[in-house]
Write a protein that holds these residues in place. Structure first.
Motif, PDB file in Angstrom:
ATOM      1  N   TRP A 148       0.969  -1.065   0.055  1.00  0.00           N
ATOM      2  CA  TRP A 148       0.110  -0.004  -0.035  1.00  0.00           C
ATOM      3  C   TRP A 148       0.883   0.986  -0.106  1.00  0.00           C
ATOM      4  O   TRP A 148       1.897   1.301   0.784  1.00  0.00           O
TER       5      TRP A 148
ATOM      6  N   ARG B  96      -8.043   2.455  -1.462  1.00  0.00           N
ATOM      7  CA  ARG B  96      -8.810   2.479  -0.194  1.00  0.00           C
ATOM      8  C   ARG B  96      -8.818   3.768   0.287  1.00  0.00           C
ATOM      9  O   ARG B  96      -7.807   4.734  -0.044  1.00  0.00           O
TER      10      ARG B  96
ATOM     11  N   TYR C 257     -12.886   0.071   0.302  1.00  0.00           N
ATOM     12  CA  TYR C 257     -12.108  -0.274  -0.969  1.00  0.00           C
ATOM     13  C   TYR C 257     -12.762   0.188  -2.036  1.00  0.00           C
ATOM     14  O   TYR C 257     -14.179  -0.252  -1.957  1.00  0.00           O
TER      15      TYR C 257
ATOM     16  N   VAL D  90      -6.348  -1.720  -6.282  1.00  0.00           N
ATOM     17  CA  VAL D  90      -7.561  -1.400  -5.859  1.00  0.00           C
ATOM     18  C   VAL D  90      -6.979  -0.018  -5.146  1.00  0.00           C
ATOM     19  O   VAL D  90      -5.936   0.217  -4.767  1.00  0.00           O
TER      20      VAL D  90
ATOM     21  N   TRP E 116     -11.374   1.382   6.906  1.00  0.00           N
ATOM     22  CA  TRP E 116     -10.959   1.604   5.271  1.00  0.00           C
ATOM     23  C   TRP E 116     -12.186   1.150   4.309  1.00  0.00           C
ATOM     24  O   TRP E 116     -12.808   0.297   4.654  1.00  0.00           O
TER      25      TRP E 116
ATOM     26  N   SER F 218     -11.104  -5.449  -9.752  1.00  0.00           N
ATOM     27  CA  SER F 218      -9.806  -4.808  -9.457  1.00  0.00           C
ATOM     28  C   SER F 218      -9.085  -4.454 -10.953  1.00  0.00           C
ATOM     29  O   SER F 218      -9.416  -5.074 -12.012  1.00  0.00           O
TER      30      SER F 218
ATOM     31  N   TRP G  42     -15.537  -1.997  -3.939  1.00  0.00           N
ATOM     32  CA  TRP G  42     -14.660  -3.176  -4.815  1.00  0.00           C
ATOM     33  C   TRP G  42     -15.878  -4.492  -4.566  1.00  0.00           C
ATOM     34  O   TRP G  42     -16.296  -4.460  -3.517  1.00  0.00           O
TER      35      TRP G  42
END
Length: 498
Positions: A77, A109, A119, A107, A117, A132, A127
């Motif tokens: 991330w 977030r 997404y 993805v 979080w 994705s 999501w």
């Protein structure tokens, strides 16, 4: 790779409707260059009119796992930072580097004020499975030759590459250097005259004429890496050039050297070697090792054993178990151990003897200062141990125990001094207290002899113990001075301090 995410400004009391990747991001990139690529992530939110965008934390992540990003264990991330406004949205940017080969899933977030979080996927709200972004990083770098081995007596060419390889399609050609006539064609798809192991290609030649120059060529695609990238090949006749010259062709290989022969300091697990006057291959014989004192057989090693290794003009034998200290051995050879390329059987070894080295002496204590169970020991004098042989500091600690209960001092052995022909270990310590009993514990391996054999240590404080003076009647001891000895550039108005 630059990933650009764009978030609509958050409002207090908002209710999240959706978050999605605005642009398509199914990408295919080559290993040597993953260019900058931009796409947007848009969060559409509704709520009251109080602006709260300062609390947003945005990230873009990727993983080899196409599943739920909240469950990723290998996800990478990267924080996305605010870049600029884009209409009613805030634009965030993140630079991401993908250095591995494979397929990866992207993805986004975000969260507000360290909350949960949320997404986002591609163009479909929050999501969900299958939405994705996707990045495929493929290997398209061709393998490169790093070095090769041949020589004037070579009947093979060993080529090393910078990565693992496999057979492609086509032929390797062996040509006469003077006439350019092809004398051997090796089909790379067959293993008869070639061997591939990891990043090494071995080409085995046949039908060569003694004392003639040859060269080898290979077209592009004959060898490739595991991703199918073609090695460029070699057409230069001077690159893989060699002269074939086999000394005494048709005559038996002759042993010219034996490892450890007549030595009296052989290690317990030697790799025994026989060195010949020409190139050899394995035959069907065996060697047998005996103790000299009583002709007791120790081990038999046949030539078809996995513990026998032949390389060019040498053959090596690895023993199944260590030999004994200070023991004389002899070796006999039976049958044909080796033969040359023409089939001539090698001569056997007539005499091969050696003696293993003496058993190393473990360092032991010769004397303690002060002596064990001494009384009236000075409070400030260093204590020391005399060993039976020169020593060096190993790894471990020395502990001084007070009254068999309390840790008085715990010191790394590297802080101590070895002196007086290397046999004394001098232990400096804090000043002892009067009328106390002290014992010393030394870790095993904290002291070693010069051969690296470890002192077993002092495992309990009763092995070496002593008692100090009942009253401290010693004079004061200097612990430090200013300026220190041999100091330079001291200010003229400095005080002398002891």
């Amino acid at each position: 790779m630059r990933l650009i995410s764009c978030f609509r400004k958050l409002l207090t009391g908002f209710r999240k409707r959706f978050i999605y990747l605005q642009n398509m991001i199914t990408l295919n990139h080559k290993q040597e260059e993953v260019p900058m690529k931009s796409f947007k992530i848009v969060s559409l939110l509704v709520g009251t009119l109080l602006l709260m965008s300062a609390g947003i934390q945005a990230q873009v992540g990727y993983s080899s796992n196409s599943g739920d990003p909240a469950l990723w264990t290998d996800g990478i991330w990267t924080n996305a930072v605010y870049s600029s406004d884009e209409g009613s949205n805030d634009e965030y940017k993140a630079d991401i580097s993908v250095n591995s080969i494979g397929t990866f899933y992207f993805v986004t977030r975000f969260r507000y004020n360290s909350g949960e979080w949320k997404y986002g996927g591609y163009n479909a709200g929050f999501w969900s499975a299958g939405n994705s972004g996707q990045l495929v990083v493929a290997d398209n770098i061709a393998p490169l030759e790093t070095y090769f081995l041949t020589g004037d007596t070579s009947k093979m060419l060993v080529i090393h590459f910078n990565e693992k390889i496999q057979a492609g399609t086509g032929n390797v050609l062996v040509k006469n250097y003077s006439t350019d006539a092809t004398v051997q064609t090796i089909d790379i798809s067959y293993a008869d005259n070639r061997l591939i192991y990891d990043s090494t290609l071995v080409l085995i030649f046949s039908g060569l004429t003694n004392n003639v120059d040859y060269y080898v060529t290979m077209a592009s695609g004959v060898i490739e890496d595991l991703s199918g990238n073609d090695f460029a090949g070699v057409i230069d006749k001077n690159h893989w050039k060699f002269k074939y010259f086999c000394p005494g062709i048709g005559s038996s290989p002759v042993p010219i050297k034996l490892s450890f022969n007549l030595s009296d300091t052989v290690v317990l697990n030697p790799q025994l070697g026989i060195f010949y006057n020409k190139f050899i291959v394995k035959d069907t014989g065996y060697i047998r090792i005996y103790k000299t004192v009583d002709d007791q057989e120790v081990e038999t090693i046949p030539m078809n054993s996995s513990r026998v290794f032949v390389t060019d003009t040498s053959i090596f034998f690895t023993l199944a178990s260590p030999l004994n200290f200070t023991t004389s051995y002899y070796i006999q050879t039976f049958g044909g151990l080796v033969r040359d390329y023409s089939g001539a059987i090698g001569n056997n070894v007539s005499s091969w003897t050696f003696t293993t080295r003496c058993e190393p002496v473990v360092p032991v204590v010769s004397a303690y200062t002060p002596a064990n169970k001494s009384t009236g020991v000075d409070l400030h004098t260093d204590i020391k141990i005399l060993f039976n042989q020169p020593i060096k500091k190993g790894n471990g600690r020395i502990k001084i125990i007070q009254n068999s209960l309390d840790m008085f001092q715990d010191i790394d052995v590297k802080n101590f001094i070895v002196r007086d022909s290397g046999k004394y270990l001098v232990i400096s310590h804090n000043s002892f207290l009067a009328n106390q009993k002290y014992g010393v514990i030394i870790d095993s391996g904290a002291v070693k002899n010069t051969a690296g054999i470890a002192f077993k240590g002092l495992v309990h404080d009763t092995i070496w113990s002593f008692s100090t003076l009942s009253v401290d009647n010693s004079g004061p001891v200097i612990q430090s001075r200013y300026p220190s000895e041999k100091s330079k550039n001291i200010p003229l108005d400095s005080n002398l301090v002891i």
